[in-house]
Design an enzyme around this catalytic site. Structure first.
Site, PDB file in Angstrom:
ATOM      1  N   ASP A  47      -8.998  -1.860   8.376  1.00 21.18           N
ATOM      2  CA  ASP A  47      -9.606  -0.921   9.330  1.00 21.18           C
ATOM      3  C   ASP A  47      -9.883  -1.613  10.654  1.00 21.18           C
ATOM      4  OD1 ASP A  47      -9.779   1.308   7.599  1.00 21.18           O
ATOM      5  OD2 ASP A  47     -11.613   0.517   6.702  1.00 21.18           O
ATOM      6  N   ARG A  63      -6.622   1.483  -3.571  1.00 19.52           N
ATOM      7  CA  ARG A  63      -5.477   0.998  -2.804  1.00 19.52           C
ATOM      8  C   ARG A  63      -5.402  -0.519  -2.897  1.00 19.52           C
ATOM      9  NH1 ARG A  63      -9.162   4.085   0.030  1.00 19.52           N
ATOM     10  NH2 ARG A  63     -10.594   2.873   1.264  1.00 19.52           N
ATOM     11  N   ASP A  68      -6.618  -2.372   2.483  1.00 16.68           N
ATOM     12  CA  ASP A  68      -7.114  -1.409   3.468  1.00 16.68           C
ATOM     13  C   ASP A  68      -7.591  -2.192   4.678  1.00 16.68           C
ATOM     14  OD1 ASP A  68      -7.958   1.028   4.598  1.00 16.68           O
ATOM     15  OD2 ASP A  68      -9.967   0.797   3.772  1.00 16.68           O
ATOM     16  N   ARG A 102       0.836  -1.194   0.000  1.00 15.96           N
ATOM     17  CA  ARG A 102       0.000   0.000   0.000  1.00 15.96           C
ATOM     18  C   ARG A 102       0.873   1.247   0.000  1.00 15.96           C
ATOM     19  NH1 ARG A 102      -5.280   1.789   3.479  1.00 15.96           N
ATOM     20  NH2 ARG A 102      -5.354   3.891   2.654  1.00 15.96           N
TER      21      ARG A 102
END
Length: 98
Positions: free
Chosen positions: A34, A29, A32, A20
């Site tokens: 989270d 991207r 990711d 990334r």
């Protein structure tokens, strides 16, 4: 165990290792990762907000979370993941890939 902030540092390192590259916010991207919840903690910092501020608006986040923790209670909205999924207005298709 680690703090939510320590976990964020670790996750950012993993994202970087996978390839990334920081670009524009919400841009495309490679990966990711989270933090949706961190136990029942509520974190409000410039670099980290927990629970994730948009998780209740995203069907693609709620559906897999529902599969593993349908009765998990959102510590701010005080609703279960199941209720959040029922109330979610996102109509985007979510398909399970096995």
């Amino acid at each position: 165990f680690c703090t939510a902030e320590e976990l964020l540092v670790l996750l950012k390192a993993i994202e970087k290792e996978v390839g990334r590259v920081e670009t524009v916010k919400w841009g495309p991207r490679v990966i990711d990762i989270d933090i949706l919840f961190y136990g029942s903690e509520v974190v409000q910092k410039e670099s980290l907000v927990i629970p994730h501020p948009y998780l209740h608006q995203r069907r693609f986040t709620l559906m897999p979370l529902y599969e593993i923790a349908p009765r998990l209670v959102h510590p701010v909205l005080h609703k279960t993941v199941g209720v959040l999924l029922e109330e979610c207005e996102d109509v985007g298709e979510v398909r399970r890939v096995d």
